[in-house]
Enzyme design. Structure first.
Site, PDB file in Angstrom:
ATOM      1  CG  ASP A   1       1.408  -2.575  10.221  1.00 28.74           C
ATOM      2  OD1 ASP A   1       2.308  -1.963   9.604  1.00 28.74           O
ATOM      3  OD2 ASP A   1       0.616  -3.357   9.660  1.00 28.74           O
TER       4      ASP A   1
ATOM      5  NE  ARG B   1      -2.359  -4.501   5.860  1.00 26.81           N
ATOM      6  CZ  ARG B   1      -2.777  -4.803   4.618  1.00 26.81           C
ATOM      7  NH1 ARG B   1      -3.506  -5.879   4.434  1.00 26.81           N
ATOM      8  NH2 ARG B   1      -2.470  -4.064   3.595  1.00 26.81           N
TER       9      ARG B   1
ATOM     10  NE  ARG C   1      -0.963  -4.749  -0.485  1.00 25.05           N
ATOM     11  CZ  ARG C   1      -1.928  -3.856  -0.286  1.00 25.05           C
ATOM     12  NH1 ARG C   1      -2.992  -3.851  -1.041  1.00 25.05           N
ATOM     13  NH2 ARG C   1      -1.825  -2.970   0.675  1.00 25.05           N
TER      14      ARG C   1
ATOM     15  CB  THR D   1       2.777   0.878   6.046  1.00 21.80           C
ATOM     16  OG1 THR D   1       1.407   0.675   6.450  1.00 21.80           O
ATOM     17  CG2 THR D   1       3.649   0.538   7.236  1.00 21.80           C
TER      18      THR D   1
ATOM     19  N   GLY E   1       0.841  -1.209   0.000  1.00 23.98           N
ATOM     20  CA  GLY E   1       0.000   0.000   0.000  1.00 23.98           C
ATOM     21  C   GLY E   1       0.870   1.250   0.000  1.00 23.98           C
TER      22      GLY E   1
ATOM     23  CG  ASP F   1       4.476  -6.622   8.045  1.00 24.37           C
ATOM     24  OD1 ASP F   1       3.726  -6.286   7.110  1.00 24.37           O
ATOM     25  OD2 ASP F   1       4.069  -7.144   9.096  1.00 24.37           O
TER      26      ASP F   1
ATOM     27  CG  ASP G   1      -1.640  -0.062   8.004  1.00 25.96           C
ATOM     28  OD1 ASP G   1      -2.513   0.797   7.789  1.00 25.96           O
ATOM     29  OD2 ASP G   1      -1.491  -1.083   7.297  1.00 25.96           O
TER      30      ASP G   1
HETATM   31  O1  F6P Z   1      -1.648  -1.127   4.676  1.00 28.93           O
HETATM   32  C1  F6P Z   1      -2.250   0.075   4.302  1.00 28.93           C
HETATM   33  C2  F6P Z   1      -3.736  -0.123   4.122  1.00 28.93           C
HETATM   34  O2  F6P Z   1      -4.302   1.101   3.712  1.00 28.93           O
HETATM   35  C3  F6P Z   1      -4.476  -0.662   5.355  1.00 28.93           C
HETATM   36  O3  F6P Z   1      -4.707   0.328   6.324  1.00 28.93           O
HETATM   37  C4  F6P Z   1      -5.722  -1.215   4.725  1.00 28.93           C
HETATM   38  O4  F6P Z   1      -6.275  -2.246   5.513  1.00 28.93           O
HETATM   39  C5  F6P Z   1      -5.216  -1.755   3.409  1.00 28.93           C
HETATM   40  O5  F6P Z   1      -3.993  -1.088   3.126  1.00 28.93           O
HETATM   41  C6  F6P Z   1      -6.144  -1.558   2.247  1.00 28.93           C
HETATM   42  O6  F6P Z   1      -5.581  -2.182   1.153  1.00 28.93           O
HETATM   43  P1  F6P Z   1      -6.092  -1.956  -0.359  1.00 28.93           P
HETATM   44  O7  F6P Z   1      -5.599  -0.621  -0.803  1.00 28.93           O
HETATM   45  O8  F6P Z   1      -5.475  -3.069  -1.099  1.00 28.93           O
HETATM   46  O9  F6P Z   1      -7.581  -1.996  -0.290  1.00 28.93           O
END
Ligand code: F6P
Length: 319
Positions: free
Chosen positions: A129, A171, A72, A125, A11, A103, A127
């Site tokens: 995290d 997340r 990804r 990120t 992300g 991570d 998050d």
């Molecule tokens: O890891 C960043 C994040 O925005 C999280 O907070 C969220 O759960 C996820 O990515 C959303 O992913 P996507 O953009 O693939 O919907």
């Protein structure tokens, strides 16, 4: 070390561009060639490489997103995919790689290290995290975006004397909810790292209403569950009007804050230093305001935990 590459993966997060800029400019400062890899590990497998000169990173420090794009990659998880990636890196004479991401992206960097290739991670990120670092690039901007939006919600919540439930990203981590909750004086903050009772939330709302509060804000981290469902349960219990806002991907965009730009610049530069020391299998971290490198294994052996003193304080102040 003569030629290094940089990619962004997972992300996107505000500040990634500032980190790319730092890698490129610090690399050139030390006489290195710098290659940009587009679309993360997918670009590594496809050989989607671009030369990054000093001018290529001009006018990006203030921009959200990532000029290298992000993805990804499922293919990189296979040994065949990784072999293609390593072959491309070798063909282009690349000696070291900086991976800016979360991570999951670092696990990819570690796999490259297992192939004997030097790779260093930079935590990017929203998050926050990633274990081993106090902050990740993008977190501060995301929190600021959340509070800016909650301030707006607060205006209309007061006008209509409503309870608002705001679901935020993160997340499995509650950091965004926690920091935004304290910064915004939310009545309740629901995070995955702490259990909660619906009755306590309802009691808190009742206490606030008794002392004349005109509105209430409840922040729900997405890792707890659906804000819509929690809103439904609160409405059922209290009978009062509630509204739910899911902030979603607006939290990932926007111009990075000064904190994130500075963090990204320091971390990107440190990643180049680590490669110049011929080290690998490390991620850059900030701990007690010191930028340092720590082994992926050490980081992965830890568990990320938000600062629970913030949770306790928010509970006291929002009484
Ligand atoms: O890891 C960043 C994040 O925005 C999280 O907070 C969220 O759960 C996820 O990515 C959303 O992913 P996507 O953009 O693939 O919907």
């Amino acid at each position: 070390m003569k030629r290094i590459a940089v990619l962004t993966s997972g992300g996107d997060a505000p500040g990634m561009n500032a980190a790319i800029r730092a890698v490129v400019r610090k690399g050139h400062h030390h006489g290195l060639d710098v290659i940009g890899v587009r679309r993360g590990y997918t670009g590594l497998i496809q050989g989607d490489f671009v030369t990054m000169d000093l001018g290529s990173v001009g006018d990006i420090i203030h921009r959200g997103g990532t000029v290298l794009y992000s993805a990804r990659s499922e293919e990189f998880k296979t040994p065949e995919g990784r072999e293609k990636a390593v072959a491309n890196l070798k063909e282009y004479g690349i000696d070291g790689l900086v991976v800016i991401g979360g991570d999951g992206s670092f696990r990819g960097a570690q796999l490259l290290s297992d192939h004997g290739f030097k790779a260093v991670g930079v935590p990017g990120t929203i998050d926050n995290d990633i274990p081993g670092t106090d902050f990740t690039i993008g977190f501060d901007t995301a929190v600021n975006t959340v509070i800016e939006n909650i301030d707006r919600i607060r205006d209309t919540a007061t006008s209509h004397e409503r309870t608002y439930i705001v679901e935020v990203m993160g997340r499995d981590a509650g950091d965004i909810a926690l920091w935004a909750g304290l910064a915004d004086g939310a009545e309740s903050i629901l995070i995955p790292e702490a259990s909660y009772e619906l009755d306590d939330i309802v009691d808190r709302l009742a206490r606030g209403s008794r002392r004349g509060k005109k509105h209430s804000i409840i922040i729900v981290a997405e890792g707890v569950g659906s804000g819509v469902e929690i809103g439904r349960q609160i409405k059922e219990k209290t009978g009062s009007e509630t509204r739910v806002t899911v902030l979603g991907h607006i939290q990932r965009g926007g111009s990075p804050t000064a904190f994130d730009r500075v963090l990204a610049s320091r971390m990107g530069a440190k990643a180049v230093d680590i490669l110049l020391e011929e080290k690998s299998d490390q991620m850059v971290a900030i701990r007690n305001n010191e930028i340092t490198g720590i082994d992926f294994d050490q980081a992965f052996s830890m568990k990320h935990q938000p600062d629970m003193s913030i949770y306790d304080l928010a509970g006291i102040l929002a009484i």
